[in-house]
Each structure stands twice: as C-alpha cells, then as structure tokens.
Motif scaffolding. Structure first.
Motif, PDB file in Angstrom:
ATOM      1  N   PRO A  35       0.834  -1.209   0.000  1.00 38.83           N
ATOM      2  CA  PRO A  35       0.000   0.000   0.000  1.00 38.83           C
ATOM      3  C   PRO A  35       0.870   1.261   0.000  1.00 38.83           C
ATOM      4  CG  PRO A  35      -0.703  -1.555   1.701  1.00 38.83           C
ATOM      5  CD  PRO A  35       0.614  -2.038   1.186  1.00 38.83           C
ATOM      6  N   PHE A  36       0.253   2.389  -0.299  1.00 37.49           N
ATOM      7  CA  PHE A  36       0.965   3.659  -0.301  1.00 37.49           C
ATOM      8  C   PHE A  36       0.931   4.291   1.090  1.00 37.49           C
ATOM      9  CE2 PHE A  36      -0.863   3.426  -4.667  1.00 37.49           C
ATOM     10  CZ  PHE A  36       0.332   3.230  -5.333  1.00 37.49           C
ATOM     11  N   SER A  37       1.980   5.031   1.432  1.00 36.00           N
ATOM     12  CA  SER A  37       1.983   5.900   2.606  1.00 36.00           C
ATOM     13  C   SER A  37       1.824   7.328   2.097  1.00 36.00           C
ATOM     14  CB  SER A  37       3.290   5.750   3.391  1.00 36.00           C
ATOM     15  OG  SER A  37       3.362   4.481   3.992  1.00 36.00           O
ATOM     16  N   ILE A  38       0.749   7.982   2.518  1.00 43.16           N
ATOM     17  CA  ILE A  38       0.348   9.262   1.925  1.00 43.16           C
ATOM     18  C   ILE A  38       0.233  10.322   3.013  1.00 43.16           C
ATOM     19  CG2 ILE A  38      -1.406  10.423   0.538  1.00 43.16           C
ATOM     20  CD1 ILE A  38      -2.340   7.372  -0.094  1.00 43.16           C
ATOM     21  N   LEU A  39       0.863  11.462   2.775  1.00 41.97           N
ATOM     22  CA  LEU A  39       0.783  12.602   3.682  1.00 41.97           C
ATOM     23  C   LEU A  39       0.028  13.735   2.996  1.00 41.97           C
ATOM     24  CD1 LEU A  39       1.645  14.284   6.213  1.00 41.97           C
ATOM     25  CD2 LEU A  39       3.726  14.865   4.934  1.00 41.97           C
ATOM     26  N   HIS A  40      -1.096  14.154   3.562  1.00 41.11           N
ATOM     27  CA  HIS A  40      -1.830  15.322   3.069  1.00 41.11           C
ATOM     28  C   HIS A  40      -1.472  16.533   3.922  1.00 41.11           C
ATOM     29  CE1 HIS A  40      -4.756  13.660   0.110  1.00 41.11           C
ATOM     30  NE2 HIS A  40      -4.507  12.536   0.762  1.00 41.11           N
ATOM     31  N   THR A  41      -1.350  17.695   3.292  1.00 43.16           N
ATOM     32  CA  THR A  41      -1.137  18.941   4.024  1.00 43.16           C
ATOM     33  C   THR A  41      -2.261  19.912   3.686  1.00 43.16           C
ATOM     34  OG1 THR A  41       0.196  20.033   2.304  1.00 43.16           O
ATOM     35  CG2 THR A  41       1.367  18.599   3.869  1.00 43.16           C
ATOM     36  N   GLU A  42      -2.705  20.666   4.689  1.00 38.96           N
ATOM     37  CA  GLU A  42      -3.767  21.652   4.474  1.00 38.96           C
ATOM     38  C   GLU A  42      -3.599  22.814   5.453  1.00 38.96           C
ATOM     39  OE1 GLU A  42      -5.645  23.813   3.191  1.00 38.96           O
ATOM     40  OE2 GLU A  42      -7.008  22.341   2.296  1.00 38.96           O
ATOM     41  N   TRP A  43      -3.519  24.029   4.918  1.00 36.35           N
ATOM     42  CA  TRP A  43      -3.368  25.242   5.711  1.00 36.35           C
ATOM     43  C   TRP A  43      -4.709  25.806   6.183  1.00 36.35           C
ATOM     44  CZ3 TRP A  43      -5.281  30.118   4.610  1.00 36.35           C
ATOM     45  CH2 TRP A  43      -4.769  31.181   5.380  1.00 36.35           C
ATOM     46  N   SER A  44      -5.768  25.573   5.415  1.00 38.25           N
ATOM     47  CA  SER A  44      -7.066  26.201   5.658  1.00 38.25           C
ATOM     48  C   SER A  44      -7.648  25.810   7.015  1.00 38.25           C
ATOM     49  CB  SER A  44      -8.052  25.814   4.558  1.00 38.25           C
ATOM     50  OG  SER A  44      -9.377  26.161   4.916  1.00 38.25           O
ATOM     51  N   ASP A  45      -8.279  26.795   7.668  1.00 37.72           N
ATOM     52  CA  ASP A  45      -8.976  26.539   8.931  1.00 37.72           C
ATOM     53  C   ASP A  45     -10.460  26.254   8.702  1.00 37.72           C
ATOM     54  OD1 ASP A  45      -6.630  27.112  10.225  1.00 37.72           O
ATOM     55  OD2 ASP A  45      -7.163  29.192  10.668  1.00 37.72           O
ATOM     56  N   GLY A  46     -10.958  26.471   7.491  1.00 37.85           N
ATOM     57  CA  GLY A  46     -12.396  26.408   7.228  1.00 37.85           C
ATOM     58  C   GLY A  46     -12.936  24.992   7.129  1.00 37.85           C
ATOM     59  N   TRP A  47     -14.237  24.933   6.859  1.00 45.53           N
ATOM     60  CA  TRP A  47     -14.891  23.639   6.677  1.00 45.53           C
ATOM     61  C   TRP A  47     -15.912  23.782   5.553  1.00 45.53           C
ATOM     62  CZ3 TRP A  47     -13.818  18.907   7.194  1.00 45.53           C
ATOM     63  CH2 TRP A  47     -14.806  17.913   7.168  1.00 45.53           C
ATOM     64  N   GLY A  48     -15.415  23.631   4.324  1.00 48.64           N
ATOM     65  CA  GLY A  48     -16.260  23.732   3.146  1.00 48.64           C
ATOM     66  C   GLY A  48     -16.006  22.553   2.223  1.00 48.64           C
ATOM     67  N   GLY A  49     -16.310  22.753   0.937  1.00 47.52           N
ATOM     68  CA  GLY A  49     -16.178  21.664  -0.019  1.00 47.52           C
ATOM     69  C   GLY A  49     -14.759  21.133  -0.143  1.00 47.52           C
ATOM     70  N   GLN A  50     -13.765  22.039  -0.083  1.00 47.28           N
ATOM     71  CA  GLN A  50     -12.371  21.612  -0.204  1.00 47.28           C
ATOM     72  C   GLN A  50     -11.991  20.669   0.930  1.00 47.28           C
ATOM     73  OE1 GLN A  50      -9.449  24.554  -1.264  1.00 47.28           O
ATOM     74  NE2 GLN A  50      -7.943  23.784   0.167  1.00 47.28           N
TER      75      GLN A  50
ATOM     76  N   GLN B  56      -5.836  24.706  14.869  1.00 45.45           N
ATOM     77  CA  GLN B  56      -7.191  25.235  14.926  1.00 45.45           C
ATOM     78  C   GLN B  56      -8.046  24.819  13.730  1.00 45.45           C
ATOM     79  OE1 GLN B  56      -4.390  26.905  14.429  1.00 45.45           O
ATOM     80  NE2 GLN B  56      -4.664  28.775  13.225  1.00 45.45           N
ATOM     81  N   ALA B  57      -7.484  24.113  12.773  1.00 43.34           N
ATOM     82  CA  ALA B  57      -8.221  23.740  11.568  1.00 43.34           C
ATOM     83  C   ALA B  57      -9.376  22.798  11.903  1.00 43.34           C
ATOM     84  CB  ALA B  57      -7.284  23.078  10.564  1.00 43.34           C
ATOM     85  N   LYS B  58     -10.543  23.097  11.358  1.00 44.31           N
ATOM     86  CA  LYS B  58     -11.701  22.222  11.571  1.00 44.31           C
ATOM     87  C   LYS B  58     -11.453  20.834  10.970  1.00 44.31           C
ATOM     88  CE  LYS B  58     -15.110  25.938  11.886  1.00 44.31           C
ATOM     89  NZ  LYS B  58     -14.170  27.060  11.835  1.00 44.31           N
ATOM     90  N   LEU B  59     -10.668  20.783   9.897  1.00 46.00           N
ATOM     91  CA  LEU B  59     -10.347  19.498   9.280  1.00 46.00           C
ATOM     92  C   LEU B  59      -9.603  18.593  10.247  1.00 46.00           C
ATOM     93  CD1 LEU B  59     -10.210  17.626   6.814  1.00 46.00           C
ATOM     94  CD2 LEU B  59      -8.167  18.868   6.067  1.00 46.00           C
ATOM     95  N   ALA B  60      -8.755  19.166  11.102  1.00 54.40           N
ATOM     96  CA  ALA B  60      -7.987  18.353  12.046  1.00 54.40           C
ATOM     97  C   ALA B  60      -8.912  17.576  12.970  1.00 54.40           C
ATOM     98  CB  ALA B  60      -7.050  19.247  12.864  1.00 54.40           C
ATOM     99  N   ALA B  61      -9.916  18.262  13.525  1.00 52.94           N
ATOM    100  CA  ALA B  61     -10.845  17.599  14.437  1.00 52.94           C
ATOM    101  C   ALA B  61     -11.648  16.518  13.718  1.00 52.94           C
ATOM    102  CB  ALA B  61     -11.780  18.629  15.064  1.00 52.94           C
ATOM    103  N   GLN B  62     -12.085  16.826  12.504  1.00 54.82           N
ATOM    104  CA  GLN B  62     -12.872  15.851  11.745  1.00 54.82           C
ATOM    105  C   GLN B  62     -12.032  14.629  11.376  1.00 54.82           C
ATOM    106  OE1 GLN B  62     -16.127  15.969  11.146  1.00 54.82           O
ATOM    107  NE2 GLN B  62     -16.390  17.963  12.115  1.00 54.82           N
ATOM    108  N   ALA B  63     -10.776  14.866  11.004  1.00 58.24           N
ATOM    109  CA  ALA B  63      -9.899  13.752  10.627  1.00 58.24           C
ATOM    110  C   ALA B  63      -9.641  12.838  11.820  1.00 58.24           C
ATOM    111  CB  ALA B  63      -8.586  14.286  10.065  1.00 58.24           C
TER     112      ALA B  63
END
Length: 387
Positions: A16-31, A56-63
C-alpha cells in the motif's frame, strides 16, 4: 512439520501507499470535505494516511474523529522552517511515498519538505482561479502532478496558466451516494423546519461568503416570491457575510420566507425536503453541493461558471444561468414550480449523470492510479476494490 517460509523468488504483491496530506485552511467547506473523503476512502482501501494541518483547523478535528493520524504544524508562511523541517523528518521516518498538498502556504511548505524528505509531490487545486507558473512561483514547477477537480479547471491551468498538459490531471470530487441519503422523510424534515407541506422549497447549500453570491439568490427569490408567495428559501451554511444577508432579506421583505439554517449535518434530509436546489456563485470548481443535490434527484438551477457545466447540461440535467442574472434565476424557479413533470425529468437525468461520473469510488480509483503511476509501481490488490 516445518513452518512455511516466503519464497524470495516468488513475486510479492505491491505494498500500500503511505500518503501525507497537508492543508493550511482553517475552514470547513467543499475543499476540506473532499480531503477528508479522499483520506478516509484511501484508508479503507488499506493505504496509510497522515494529515498535517494547523491546530485550529476544523479538518484536524474531523480527521481525528475518523481515525486519521494528524499532526499540528504552524504553517505560518511559505518558508516556515518550523513546519518544513519537522515535516521533512516525518517524511523520511515514516517512509512517505506521496505528499499531497492543497492550499497556498501548505503547498510551499509541503513542496520543500517533500524535496528534503525524498517523497513524490502532488498538488490538488480546488479553485478555478489563475495559478500561473513563473520563476517567482517556482513551487508550481515542483509537483509531479497537479490534480484539478474538473476538466474545465484542467483546461484553464493548461491554456491560460502555462501548465504543461502532461502535468495536470482531472479527478472530480466524488460523492459516496450510498451513504449520502436522507434519514428522515420529507414531511418530518419540513415539520421540524416549520415549513408547510404545500410550500415550494428552494435549497441553497454553501458557506455564506462573497463568491457564493447569496445576494443574487435573495434578489432572484424576491422576484419569484412576488408571484409564488407560498415559496420558501432555505440557506444552509454559515459564513462571514451571514449578518449582511440577514439584513438584506429583511430589507427585501423576505424575513418570514427565507430561513438561515446555519451549519447543518443533515444536508441529505434538507435535499429530500426541497423542491429544487440553487447555486448562484460567480466562481466554482466542481461544486459538491450541486453534485450532492443532483445525486439526490433534485432539480437544480446553477450559474454557468467553472466546472458546473460538467454537472449540468442546460435543459437536460438541470438549468444553467449566467452569473448575476436574477431575472433568469427567477424564471427558472417559476418554470420548475409551474411544471413539476419537467422538473422531475431534469432531476432524474441529473441523478443518473452524477451517479455514473461523480461517485466517490471513481475519485478513489483515479487517485490510486495516479499515485501508482507517479511511484512507478502496480496497484495493491486491495486498491482495486470498489467503495
């Protein structure tokens, strides 16, 4: 009896692949929703996923809720060594195959970290805005592939922004239509919202910010409401312009017929309770709200921007209007309200189209193929499953 040992000459299945995603955004929208859907989907297929984002990113909590390993970094600027160096060390330590970046600052940080850590680099572009390759934007030369969320966005990057055709690949955002289904009946949701069963209900889903042009939606609805007083406009979403739009609705005399619902988790229920969906944006990629609405069979009116025409063929799978054209939007709403059979036909055709071309499984399969191509290896057997 001797234990069976693996034969070193026997070909082993690809890992399998080992994948690292990065995201700066704090929002919670379609992206951010797409990133989470892609990460959880790839994890379900047996790949290892890590997310690097701001605390503080909303994505962090959801992930974290979804069991995705998440690390917090400041991402305070393009050349932020407090983010670049720890990220590069993590890439080496965890033997990351792919670094997939998403926003401006994290794309710079992720690119430097991938180069230092020895990983392949992919940039996903979610917005249909210019992204020019130039010496002062040299980060755009560093990614082996740039993923656009639709073919229109892909052509814009190639034709107008100087990206080589071979560098850019379109992978539309996919919706998991098996789980994106209403949990309550139309009547139950309407009752909870205080909406009459006989009302003609229009639903618009999206963050209330300037690019979505809620002002246009309100002015078009005012035109339509003058001839259809039983109509109701539901606005699902929150954002920086909510107060301004609430005041505009009051000024237009719509305070009793426009409902500001705020952020909602029950969007499938809202689609089931509505008679049509609306999008009035002045710029879009391939908007998830439209894909979701069409996937629920809801007749849809949307502006002809970005990748929207990939979802809607005017008069066949929905209605397209020019941006800012309140008169055309009001006319489309009137047509749906006056001719339910026409609206139903468009809704059914839209549903068939997006289920065929914009599913989550299709997005995940295309992503896996891209990663395999970049890494120069075959897909793992579990990577060929559906989703």
């Amino acid at each position: 009896m001797t234990d069976m040992l693996p034969n070193p000459l026997e070909k082993q299945p690809p890992a399998p692949f080992s994948i690292l995603h990065t995201e700066w955004s704090d929002g919670w929208g379609g992206q951010e929703r797409r990133i989470l859907s892609e990460m959880t989907g790839m994890a379900e297929r047996g790949h290892r996923l890590i997310l690097a984002t701001r605390r503080q990113a909303k994505l962090a909590a959801q992930a974290r809720k979804c069991g995705i390993e998440t690390i917090d970094l400041p991402f305070s600027g393009k050349f932020d060594l407090r983010s670049i160096l720890p990220l590069s060390r993590l890439i080496r330590r965890e033997r990351i195959d792919i670094v997939n970046t998403h926003s401006g600052i994290d794309s710079w940080v992720g690119a430097f970290a991938a180069r230092l850590g020895g990983a392949h680099l992919v940039r996903t572009r979610h917005l249909n805005l210019p992204l020019h390759r130039h010496w002062y934007n040299f980060v755009h030369f560093m990614a082996q592939r740039v993923v656009s969320c639709g073919e229109t966005m892909r052509r814009n990057l190639i034709d107008n922004c100087g990206f080589p055709e071979a560098q850019v690949v379109s992978i539309p955002t996919g919706i998991d239509f098996e789980t994106f289904v209403a949990q309550r009946t139309r009547a139950e949701t309407r009752r909870d919202l205080g909406v009459d069963d006989a009302a003609f209900v229009i639903l618009m889903v999206g963050i209330i910010r300037s690019v979505k042009r809620h002002e246009v939606a309100l002015r078009a609805f005012a035109r339509f409401h003058a001839s259809t007083p039983q109509a109701v406009l539901l606005l699902a979403g929150d954002g920086p312009m909510r107060g301004d739009m609430e005041r505009l609705a009051q000024d237009l005399g719509l305070a009793g017929t426009v409902r500001f619902l705020g952020y909602r988790e029950d969007v499938p229920d809202l689609f089931a309770a509505a008679d049509c969906a609306l999008l009035t944006s002045r710029s879009e990629g391939v908007p998830q709200a439209v894909t979701q609405g069409l996937g629920c069979g809801l007749p849809t009116i949307a502006t002809r921007v970005g990748g929207v025409p990939e979802l809607i063929e005017d008069g066949k799978t929905g209605l397209l209007v020019a941006p800012e054209d309140t008169e055309a939007i009001a006319a489309g709403l009137s047509r749906f309200a006056a001719d339910p059979d026409f609206a139903h036909r468009l809704g059914a055709a839209g549903r068939a189209h997006v289920h065929r071309h914009f599913s989550r499984a299709a997005m995940l399969e295309a992503t896996e193929r891209l990663y395999a191509e970049i890494c120069g290896r075959a897909l793992p057997p579990h990577g060929r499953r559906g989703s």
